[in-house]
Design an enzyme around this catalytic site. Structure first.
Site, PDB file in Angstrom:
ATOM      1  CG  PHE A  25      -8.056   0.865  -8.437  1.00 41.67           C
ATOM      2  CD1 PHE A  25      -8.109  -0.288  -7.664  1.00 41.67           C
ATOM      3  CD2 PHE A  25      -7.204   0.881  -9.530  1.00 41.67           C
ATOM      4  CE1 PHE A  25      -7.329  -1.390  -7.966  1.00 41.67           C
ATOM      5  CE2 PHE A  25      -6.430  -0.222  -9.857  1.00 41.67           C
ATOM      6  CZ  PHE A  25      -6.489  -1.361  -9.071  1.00 41.67           C
ATOM      7  CB  SER A  26      -4.481   1.052  -6.802  1.00 38.83           C
ATOM      8  OG  SER A  26      -3.174   0.608  -6.582  1.00 38.83           O
ATOM      9  N   GLY A  27      -3.528   3.438  -5.773  1.00 41.40           N
ATOM     10  CA  GLY A  27      -2.931   4.687  -5.330  1.00 41.40           C
ATOM     11  C   GLY A  27      -3.991   5.743  -5.101  1.00 41.40           C
TER      12      GLY A  27
END
Length: 632
Positions: A172-174
């Site tokens: 998720f995300s980074g």
């Protein structure tokens, strides 16, 4: 602190670096900088949340040279079979490995019998605990964090009986940006990956580029993107990993253009075009599949309409054959009635065996009423029959391809007002979902709407008049309230112990003077919030009042708090925590109060004052709509 840790930390000590650290924090947090005067939002899971899930993880040390200086945690379900799969899970910025268990992967592993590795960044490497997806030394084969993650897989293979052809990764995300790093640099290790709110490989190779990559995004041709992947492991001629891409359409931290670029990158890598070969709606969200000539899905996308920067979960969904549910609500986890961990595990091929039911058979569904070819008018009951060996969880009803509503218990029915559409032919369909996530659709019904004796209804939507909108903080001690100054409109009680009411104005003068208004409802969009104003006190309800004209001649003023409405509590608004929602249809008194010659103003309020700090922010302007259905 190791030399590597010192180098990473010092890269954030400049003012530019600190700004980037703050940006990366919001990348995972799912919220931008706080508006002036807004109550402070939670930016990380609570200690109790972490402690609750961390008991299922065991830290592993000494798993290799670990040049990326990462931490490794594992989850091993009971009674594991030989040659079991492995899934690597990567968190977002400011998060921990333990926090990612709330996305549902540990629960899924216990049911479907696969191992899980939760990798964790250290603040010494990155001040916001982000995986360094933009650092050249960390995204190359045989180096940095990429090599550390590969060594975690090697350690699991040495310790357990793992099928080397079934190793997968999700993030998720980074961590979502780090997934394509691993798929590009180690295609010989990973068979598939899932990207949640991330982007394409080598979208950024420096701190400055990362700003642009996240928002507004970087546009390259599919070939240019594909070349970056092919260059990550030059000379590799084996199979490439399949990719599942998930992104909220209202993600303003990592713009959802990243999802399109990632799709273009991986379809090009697989040598297929960028036109979807299969499109459907899953729990109301568009799902597309990109297949090769043999019909195998190599890339898929989920456009999570209205969702912000988060992972999709469904705590009401139980994994088959167990009481384990899909995730738990918390920071950066959005309950959108769609279990990302289940559908990603299904894409990986993990749900067809192991300790679960292995159910891959869709339910049967049939729209039984009205009959195909029937002529209908007024209120129509849509009825469907559905059955499944595991169990039907819900049936969704669609009118002209648009979701009209759903029913979760037999007999599956929905009351549909045919006056909401024009006279003429319309298509009806029903879609059933079973407990294993399989679905089936019956879409062979067409009806003719004929509301005889009346004119054809007309539907018109009015957007909010932002200049007249606003919210008022009323003091709990009865003293003079103050006007709110935020772009979003507040409801509930903030940290200042004041109660909030909001006002939305609509110029409804375009309605014909002789029109008969038959229906009206308000659409509002979620901006942010804290706590649960609906549950504080128990049974609290968000309702709206209608004023013919405005509550005051000028723009929103403090006195508007107590001005009498023409119709009070004409409709309620259901609890929602993202995207948009519609109020219930206005009561008859509310329809009468709509002003055909000028403005109509709505006052939004909770029926009870909050016993604790809790608030909801909704958006005004073009994001707030009043829909009116009338007959001329």
């Amino acid at each position: 602190m190791s030399g590597r840790s010192t180098r990473r930390f010092s890269s954030f000590t400049s003012s530019r670096g600190m700004r980037f650290a703050a940006l990366l924090l919001t990348t995972a947090a799912g919220c931008g900088p706080l508006e002036a005067g807004a109550p402070e939002e939670q930016s990380a899971p609570s200690a109790s949340d972490v402690a609750q899930v961390e008991s299922e993880l065991t830290q592993v040390t000494g798993f290799g040279t670990n040049p990326g200086n990462l931490l490794m945690y594992r989850h091993v379900p009971a009674s594991m079979p030989a040659s079991a799969p492995l899934v690597v899970v990567l968190h977002g910025c400011t998060q921990t490995a333990a926090a990612m268990e709330n996305t549902g992967w540990t629960a899924a592993a216990n049911v479907y019998k696969f191992y899980v590795v939760y990798a964790q960044q250290q603040s010494g490497n990155n001040s916001s605990s982000c995986f360094n997806w933009f650092e050249p030394g960390d995204i190359a084969r045989g180096a940095g964090e990429a090599l550390s993650l590969k060594q975690m897989v090697d350690a699991m293979k040495s310790a357990y009986s793992i099928d080397s052809t079934r190793v997968f990764i999700t993030g998720f995300s980074g961590g979502g940006y780090m997934v394509p790093v691993m798929l590009a640099t180690y295609p010989d290790v990973f068979s598939a990956g899932a990207v949640n709110a991330g982007g394409p490989y080598k979208c950024a190779t420096s701190m400055n580029e990362a700003f642009t990559c996240m928002s507004p995004g970087i546009d390259k041709t599919p070939t240019a993107w594909g070349d970056l992947v092919r260059g990550a492991y030059s000379g590799y001629t084996g199979a490439r990993p399949r990719v599942s891409i998930w992104h909220g359409t209202s993600d303003f931290t990592v713009k959802n253009s990243n999802a399109t670029e990632a799709m273009e990158q991986w379809t090009n890598v697989h040598g297929i075009d960028q036109t979807a070969d299969f499109t459907e709606t899953v729990a109301g969200f568009p799902h597309k599949e990109y297949r090769n000539s043999a019909g195998t899905t190599l890339v898929e996308t989920y456009d999570l309409t209205g969702m912000g920067h988060a992972v999709a979960i469904d705590p009401q969904y139980s994994f088959p054959g167990s009481t384990s549910v899909c995730g738990a609500t918390g920071s950066y986890l959005s309950d959108v009635n769609l279990c990302a961990s289940y559908y990603q595990a299904k894409f990986f091929g993990l749900t067809g065996g192991g300790g679960g039911t292995g159910d891959t058979t869709p339910p049967t569904v049939n729209l039984t009423a009205p009959a195909n070819g029937a002529t209908v008018s007024g209120s129509v009951t849509l009825t469907a029959s559905a059955s499944d060996a595991v169990g039907v969880t819900r049936v969704e009803f669609y009118v002209d391809g648009a979701l009209a509503g759903s029913d979760s218990a037999a007999p599956y029915e929905l009351a549909w007002s045919s006056t909401s559409v024009a006279n003429g032919s319309h298509s009806l369909s029903a879609k059933a979902f079973d407990a294993a996530g399989n679905s089936a659709t019956d879409a062979d019904t067409s009806v003719t709407v004929s509301n005889s004796g009346t004119s054809t209804p007309v539907t018109v939507s009015f957007t909010s008049v932002a200049a007249d909108d606003g919210y008022i903080k009323a003091n709990s001690d009865g003293s003079l309230p103050a006007l709110g100054t935020l772009t979003g409109l507040a409801l509930g009680r903030g940290t200042d112990a004041k109660f909030n009411r909001s006002f939305l104005s609509f110029d409804t003068s375009g309605l014909p003077d002789g029109a008969t208004i038959t229906r009206a409802y308000l659409t509002v969009a979620y901006s942010s919030g804290s706590g649960d104003p609906w549950a504080s006190p128990a049974g609290n309800t968000l309702v709206l009042d209608v004023k013919t004209g405005t509550f005051n001649a000028a723009a929103t003023e403090t006195a508007d708090w107590g001005v009498a409405a023409n119709a009070s509590a004409v409709a309620s608004i259901p609890k929602f925590t993202l995207g948009t929602t519609n109020s219930a249809d206005f009561a008859s008194a509310g329809l009468v109060a709509i002003n055909k010659t000028g403005k109509t103003q709505l006052r939004l309020r909770f029926t009870q004052d909050q016993a604790a700090t809790a608030y909801l922010f909704v958006q005004d302007g073009a994001n707030a709509k009043l829909t009116v259905v009338y007959t001329p």
